[in-house]
Design a protein around this motif. Structure first.
Motif, PDB file in Angstrom:
ATOM      1  N   SER A  15      -4.773  18.564   9.489  1.00  0.00           N
ATOM      2  CA  SER A  15      -4.014  19.202   9.228  1.00  0.00           C
ATOM      3  C   SER A  15      -4.658  18.799   7.445  1.00  0.00           C
ATOM      4  O   SER A  15      -3.693  19.950   6.726  1.00  0.00           O
ATOM      5  N   ASP A  16      -4.651  18.170   6.935  1.00  0.00           N
ATOM      6  CA  ASP A  16      -5.223  17.590   5.647  1.00  0.00           C
ATOM      7  C   ASP A  16      -6.545  18.409   5.273  1.00  0.00           C
ATOM      8  O   ASP A  16      -6.626  19.143   4.105  1.00  0.00           O
ATOM      9  N   ALA A  17      -7.573  18.704   6.137  1.00  0.00           N
ATOM     10  CA  ALA A  17      -8.596  19.465   6.108  1.00  0.00           C
ATOM     11  C   ALA A  17      -8.345  20.976   6.320  1.00  0.00           C
ATOM     12  O   ALA A  17      -8.779  21.715   5.699  1.00  0.00           O
ATOM     13  N   ALA A  18      -7.109  21.126   6.953  1.00  0.00           N
ATOM     14  CA  ALA A  18      -7.053  22.997   7.138  1.00  0.00           C
ATOM     15  C   ALA A  18      -6.223  23.271   5.658  1.00  0.00           C
ATOM     16  O   ALA A  18      -6.490  24.103   5.533  1.00  0.00           O
ATOM     17  N   LEU A  36      -1.134  33.871  10.383  1.00  0.00           N
ATOM     18  CA  LEU A  36      -0.879  32.847  11.082  1.00  0.00           C
ATOM     19  C   LEU A  36       0.365  32.703  12.417  1.00  0.00           C
ATOM     20  O   LEU A  36       0.936  33.285  12.720  1.00  0.00           O
ATOM     21  N   THR A  37      -0.490  31.250  12.745  1.00  0.00           N
ATOM     22  CA  THR A  37       0.340  31.196  14.080  1.00  0.00           C
ATOM     23  C   THR A  37       1.375  30.196  14.399  1.00  0.00           C
ATOM     24  O   THR A  37       2.238  29.298  12.988  1.00  0.00           O
ATOM     25  N   THR A  38       2.652  29.259  15.220  1.00  0.00           N
ATOM     26  CA  THR A  38       3.095  28.911  14.998  1.00  0.00           C
ATOM     27  C   THR A  38       2.667  27.744  15.950  1.00  0.00           C
ATOM     28  O   THR A  38       1.453  27.867  17.132  1.00  0.00           O
ATOM     29  N   GLY A  39       4.016  26.883  16.447  1.00  0.00           N
ATOM     30  CA  GLY A  39       2.950  25.993  18.148  1.00  0.00           C
ATOM     31  C   GLY A  39       3.029  24.512  16.787  1.00  0.00           C
ATOM     32  O   GLY A  39       2.885  24.669  16.243  1.00  0.00           O
ATOM     33  N   ASN A  40       2.712  23.607  18.293  1.00  0.00           N
ATOM     34  CA  ASN A  40       2.610  22.163  17.301  1.00  0.00           C
ATOM     35  C   ASN A  40       2.053  22.261  16.308  1.00  0.00           C
ATOM     36  O   ASN A  40       1.813  21.466  15.289  1.00  0.00           O
ATOM     37  N   THR A  41       0.770  22.206  16.960  1.00  0.00           N
ATOM     38  CA  THR A  41      -0.730  22.533  16.297  1.00  0.00           C
ATOM     39  C   THR A  41      -0.784  22.526  14.627  1.00  0.00           C
ATOM     40  O   THR A  41      -1.040  21.746  13.676  1.00  0.00           O
ATOM     41  N   PRO A  42      -0.270  23.576  14.052  1.00  0.00           N
ATOM     42  CA  PRO A  42      -0.302  23.830  12.849  1.00  0.00           C
ATOM     43  C   PRO A  42       1.050  23.779  11.433  1.00  0.00           C
ATOM     44  O   PRO A  42       1.014  23.735  10.624  1.00  0.00           O
ATOM     45  N   LYS A  47       3.419  21.872   6.641  1.00  0.00           N
ATOM     46  CA  LYS A  47       3.663  21.092   5.441  1.00  0.00           C
ATOM     47  C   LYS A  47       2.597  20.369   4.375  1.00  0.00           C
ATOM     48  O   LYS A  47       3.790  20.426   3.000  1.00  0.00           O
ATOM     49  N   ARG A  48       1.723  20.716   4.549  1.00  0.00           N
ATOM     50  CA  ARG A  48       0.916  20.187   3.579  1.00  0.00           C
ATOM     51  C   ARG A  48       1.275  22.129   2.366  1.00  0.00           C
ATOM     52  O   ARG A  48       1.008  21.575   1.023  1.00  0.00           O
ATOM     53  N   LEU A  49       0.884  22.205   2.852  1.00  0.00           N
ATOM     54  CA  LEU A  49       1.389  23.797   2.412  1.00  0.00           C
ATOM     55  C   LEU A  49       2.471  23.952   1.373  1.00  0.00           C
ATOM     56  O   LEU A  49       1.801  24.343  -0.069  1.00  0.00           O
ATOM     57  N   CYS A  50       3.295  23.624   1.721  1.00  0.00           N
ATOM     58  CA  CYS A  50       4.674  23.150   1.289  1.00  0.00           C
ATOM     59  C   CYS A  50       4.620  22.502   0.463  1.00  0.00           C
ATOM     60  O   CYS A  50       5.378  22.123  -0.977  1.00  0.00           O
ATOM     61  N   ALA A  51       3.839  21.343   0.460  1.00  0.00           N
ATOM     62  CA  ALA A  51       3.603  19.908  -0.788  1.00  0.00           C
ATOM     63  C   ALA A  51       2.968  20.706  -1.672  1.00  0.00           C
ATOM     64  O   ALA A  51       3.599  20.149  -2.987  1.00  0.00           O
ATOM     65  N   ARG A  88      10.739  29.176   9.132  1.00  0.00           N
ATOM     66  CA  ARG A  88      11.867  27.845   8.775  1.00  0.00           C
ATOM     67  C   ARG A  88      10.788  27.333   8.256  1.00  0.00           C
ATOM     68  O   ARG A  88      10.951  26.558   7.381  1.00  0.00           O
ATOM     69  N   GLU A  89      10.042  26.676   8.774  1.00  0.00           N
ATOM     70  CA  GLU A  89       8.042  25.857   8.572  1.00  0.00           C
ATOM     71  C   GLU A  89       7.732  26.190   7.281  1.00  0.00           C
ATOM     72  O   GLU A  89       7.164  25.142   6.612  1.00  0.00           O
ATOM     73  N   LEU A  90       7.714  27.586   6.585  1.00  0.00           N
ATOM     74  CA  LEU A  90       6.996  27.838   5.713  1.00  0.00           C
ATOM     75  C   LEU A  90       7.320  28.557   4.814  1.00  0.00           C
ATOM     76  O   LEU A  90       6.867  28.477   3.425  1.00  0.00           O
ATOM     77  N   LEU A  91       7.550  30.321   5.111  1.00  0.00           N
ATOM     78  CA  LEU A  91       7.802  31.394   4.772  1.00  0.00           C
ATOM     79  C   LEU A  91       8.887  31.010   3.211  1.00  0.00           C
ATOM     80  O   LEU A  91       8.890  31.418   2.411  1.00  0.00           O
TER      81      LEU A  91
END
Length: 248
Positions: A15-18, A36-42, A47-51, A88-91
């Motif tokens: 996740s850090d590298a992404a 951008l996609t969803t699912g558990n992987t991204p 979360k890191r982009l939001c931070a 909810r998670e990013l936008l």
């Protein structure tokens, strides 16, 4: 094939590298178009982009976002909506307004026409500077299930039993049988592709995608023909790749 393979220890490092990759694309082009996609992987990536956004280290006011999958018949306020998940998670946390987000209209009474409108928006915007995708256990990418062809554009797809079983992990009930997805041709035409894979459950499909024959039976294998692909995997997802290289 022009592929860069990055193997890291675990999900957090992936996740850090992404996040570093996405941030570098935005630094080079502040108005970048991201698929951008969803699912558990991204989720760790988001979360890191939001931070970084909250800390003032990642300017997002000019980016454009294409939400690349949706369930057929599901409106954006439905709890199962993939757009709602991304929102909810990013936008929303990153202040990315709806005027800069393009989604597939799962609730449209003429969904195939909605897919065609999505494609026209994608083309008139100049295409995607980066698309982020995961890989399914059956080798799907997006909702491009086995049998998908490389020339496909956005369309309606019947979800396989394997995908449906996996999606029960998210919703536990009432999983839609059909989806809308950005096509393989759109994915392959992105200026950069980031494929993320985490966990041993993805090891076999990742091996087939990167080192198996290019075949519609494993749609992710078409990425072997991509111009600028970065594969980011943790050790568990990459373990068969490493083993294959050692044997070779």
């Amino acid at each position: 094939m022009h592929m860069k393979l990055i193997i890291v220890d675990g999900y957090e490092e992936m996740s850090d590298a992404a996040a570093d990759i996405v941030a570098s694309v935005i630094a080079d082009k502040p108005s970048a178009a991201l698929g951008l996609t969803t699912g558990n992987t991204p989720m760790g990536l988001y979360k890191r982009l939001c931070a970084r956004y909250r800390e003032g280290r990642l300017p997002l006011q000019d980016i454009r976002v294409f939400s690349t999958e949706e369930y057929l018949g599901v409106p954006p306020d439905d709890r199962r909506s993939l757009y709602a998940w991304l929102k909810r998670e990013l936008l929303e946390p990153c202040g990315i307004g709806q005027d800069r987000v393009f989604r597939m209209s799962g609730e449209d009474p003429e969904p195939q026409l909605a897919c065609e409108r999505f494609d026209r928006l994608l083309q008139t915007s100049g295409g995607m500077d980066l698309i982020v995708e995961g890989i399914g256990r059956n080798g799907h990418i997006g909702f491009n299930e086995p049998g998908s062809l490389p020339a496909t554009r956005s369309r309606i797809v019947a979800l396989t039993n394997e995908t449906l079983d996996h999606n029960y992990e998210y919703w536990s009930d009432a999983v839609p049988q059909y989806g809308m997805t950005i096509g393989m041709a759109n994915i392959l035409s992105a200026k950069r592709i980031l494929l993320m894979a985490s966990g041993s459950a993805k090891a076999e499909s990742l091996l087939k995608a990167l080192h198996g024959p290019v075949t519609s039976a494993v749609p992710a294998s078409f990425l072997q023909e991509a111009g600028n692909l970065t594969v980011l995997a943790d050790k568990e997802a990459a373990k068969l790749l490493v083993s294959s290289e050692r044997q070779g």
